[in-house]
Design an enzyme around this catalytic site. Structure first.
Site, PDB file in Angstrom:
ATOM      1  N   TYR A 244       0.819  -1.221   0.000  1.00 21.45           N
ATOM      2  CA  TYR A 244       0.000   0.000   0.000  1.00 21.45           C
ATOM      3  C   TYR A 244       0.852   1.271   0.000  1.00 21.45           C
ATOM      4  O   TYR A 244       0.369   2.326   0.416  1.00 21.45           O
ATOM      5  CB  TYR A 244      -0.946  -0.004   1.206  1.00 21.45           C
ATOM      6  CG  TYR A 244      -2.139  -0.920   1.017  1.00 21.45           C
ATOM      7  CD1 TYR A 244      -3.125  -0.632   0.069  1.00 21.45           C
ATOM      8  CD2 TYR A 244      -2.287  -2.059   1.783  1.00 21.45           C
ATOM      9  CE1 TYR A 244      -4.212  -1.471  -0.114  1.00 21.45           C
ATOM     10  CE2 TYR A 244      -3.383  -2.906   1.595  1.00 21.45           C
ATOM     11  CZ  TYR A 244      -4.331  -2.594   0.650  1.00 21.45           C
ATOM     12  OH  TYR A 244      -5.408  -3.425   0.463  1.00 21.45           O
TER      13      TYR A 244
ATOM     14  N   HIS B 151     -10.429  -6.257  -2.472  1.00 18.86           N
ATOM     15  CA  HIS B 151      -9.546  -5.300  -3.156  1.00 18.86           C
ATOM     16  C   HIS B 151      -9.390  -5.728  -4.604  1.00 18.86           C
ATOM     17  O   HIS B 151      -9.429  -6.911  -4.919  1.00 18.86           O
ATOM     18  CB  HIS B 151      -8.169  -5.288  -2.485  1.00 18.86           C
ATOM     19  CG  HIS B 151      -7.128  -4.551  -3.288  1.00 18.86           C
ATOM     20  ND1 HIS B 151      -6.978  -3.186  -3.228  1.00 18.86           N
ATOM     21  CD2 HIS B 151      -6.221  -4.993  -4.215  1.00 18.86           C
ATOM     22  CE1 HIS B 151      -6.014  -2.813  -4.061  1.00 18.86           C
ATOM     23  NE2 HIS B 151      -5.543  -3.896  -4.677  1.00 18.86           N
TER      24      HIS B 151
HETATM   25  P1  CMP Z   1      -8.733  -0.511  -1.561  1.00 21.34           P
HETATM   26  O1  CMP Z   1      -9.196   0.454  -2.597  1.00 21.34           O
HETATM   27  O2  CMP Z   1      -8.869  -1.935  -1.799  1.00 21.34           O
HETATM   28  O3  CMP Z   1      -7.206  -0.158  -1.219  1.00 21.34           O
HETATM   29  C1  CMP Z   1      -6.904   1.003  -0.465  1.00 21.34           C
HETATM   30  C2  CMP Z   1      -7.700   0.919   0.805  1.00 21.34           C
HETATM   31  O4  CMP Z   1      -7.552   2.001   1.698  1.00 21.34           O
HETATM   32  C3  CMP Z   1      -9.187   0.951   0.465  1.00 21.34           C
HETATM   33  O5  CMP Z   1      -9.532  -0.205  -0.215  1.00 21.34           O
HETATM   34  C4  CMP Z   1      -9.776   1.104   1.823  1.00 21.34           C
HETATM   35  O6  CMP Z   1      -9.781  -0.125   2.527  1.00 21.34           O
HETATM   36  C5  CMP Z   1      -8.765   2.040   2.470  1.00 21.34           C
HETATM   37  N1  CMP Z   1      -9.271   3.407   2.430  1.00 21.34           N
HETATM   38  C6  CMP Z   1      -9.463   4.189   1.355  1.00 21.34           C
HETATM   39  N2  CMP Z   1      -9.944   5.397   1.730  1.00 21.34           N
HETATM   40  C7  CMP Z   1     -10.053   5.359   3.079  1.00 21.34           C
HETATM   41  C8  CMP Z   1     -10.476   6.291   4.056  1.00 21.34           C
HETATM   42  N3  CMP Z   1     -10.892   7.516   3.706  1.00 21.34           N
HETATM   43  N4  CMP Z   1     -10.464   5.905   5.347  1.00 21.34           N
HETATM   44  C9  CMP Z   1     -10.041   4.683   5.699  1.00 21.34           C
HETATM   45  N5  CMP Z   1      -9.615   3.752   4.808  1.00 21.34           N
HETATM   46  C10 CMP Z   1      -9.619   4.085   3.519  1.00 21.34           C
END
Ligand code: CMP
Length: 172
Positions: A85, A151
């Site tokens: 990430y 994801h």
């Molecule tokens: P995903 O898009 O799979 O990968 C990045 C992850 O970050 C996303 O899923 C969420 O689980 C997390 N995420 C994205 N935006 C937020 C937010 N505003 N607050 C908390 N977690 C977030």
């Protein structure tokens, strides 16, 4: 000294471009390109694995005619989660995201389908389960914007990197 650094940078750039072309040609055969057959990384996240939703999610994947090319269950270390990430490392939710993604096992898959990346994103639904389309996986199985069950890769470039992260031999 400056010339040596310049030559080093040029050699590194050429190497990276060569690796990128090599990966692209390896993943996508010419037949696949004609039909736009794509591969995407899919993850069943710790909340969904823990609440025993993996089977239901795989059922939807197969009913929607994705082919599961690779699958494995594992638990990320904090270092691995931070690396996976890294694109979010400056976001306020980064620390929580790493804690959450290392809180339990995940199931990672390589899915194949025509337009797999967009199709899988459609099946997952919006990032926030509260806004996710009815009957999408995040709508059905997600809890909140962090614990959102699944994801998927967001572009062909990301998909290559993410697949390589978990299944390097698939790309080689
Ligand atoms: P995903 O898009 O799979 O990968 C990045 C992850 O970050 C996303 O899923 C969420 O689980 C997390 N995420 C994205 N935006 C937020 C937010 N505003 N607050 C908390 N977690 C977030």
């Amino acid at each position: 000294m400056k010339t040596k650094i310049l030559i080093g940078v040029i050699v590194l750039a050429i190497t990276l471009v060569t690796i990128d072309i090599y990966f692209t040609n390896h993943i996508f055969s010419s037949k696949d390109k004609a039909k736009n057959i794509e591969y995407t990384l899919a993850i069943v996240k710790p909340d969904a694995v823990q609440s025993k939703k993996t089977g239901k999610i795989i059922d939807r994947i197969e009913n929607e005619n994705f082919e599961i090319i690779k699958i494995k269950k594992l638990r990320l270390t904090p270092k691995q989660a931070e690396s996976f990430y890294s694109v979010h490392k400056n976001k306020p939710f980064f620390k929580n995201l790493v804690n959450y993604m290392t809180s339990g096992s995940i199931v990672v898959m390589v899915l194949q389908k025509e337009n797999a990346i967009e199709e899988w994103r459609k099946l997952m639904g919006s990032t926030n389960p509260e806004e996710a389309e009815e009957n999408s996986l995040r709508n059905l199985f997600g809890t909140d914007i962090e614990k959102n069950a699944v994801h998927g890769s967001d572009s062909p470039q990301t998909s290559k990197k993410e697949i390589y992260f978990f299944f390097p031999s698939f790309i080689k």
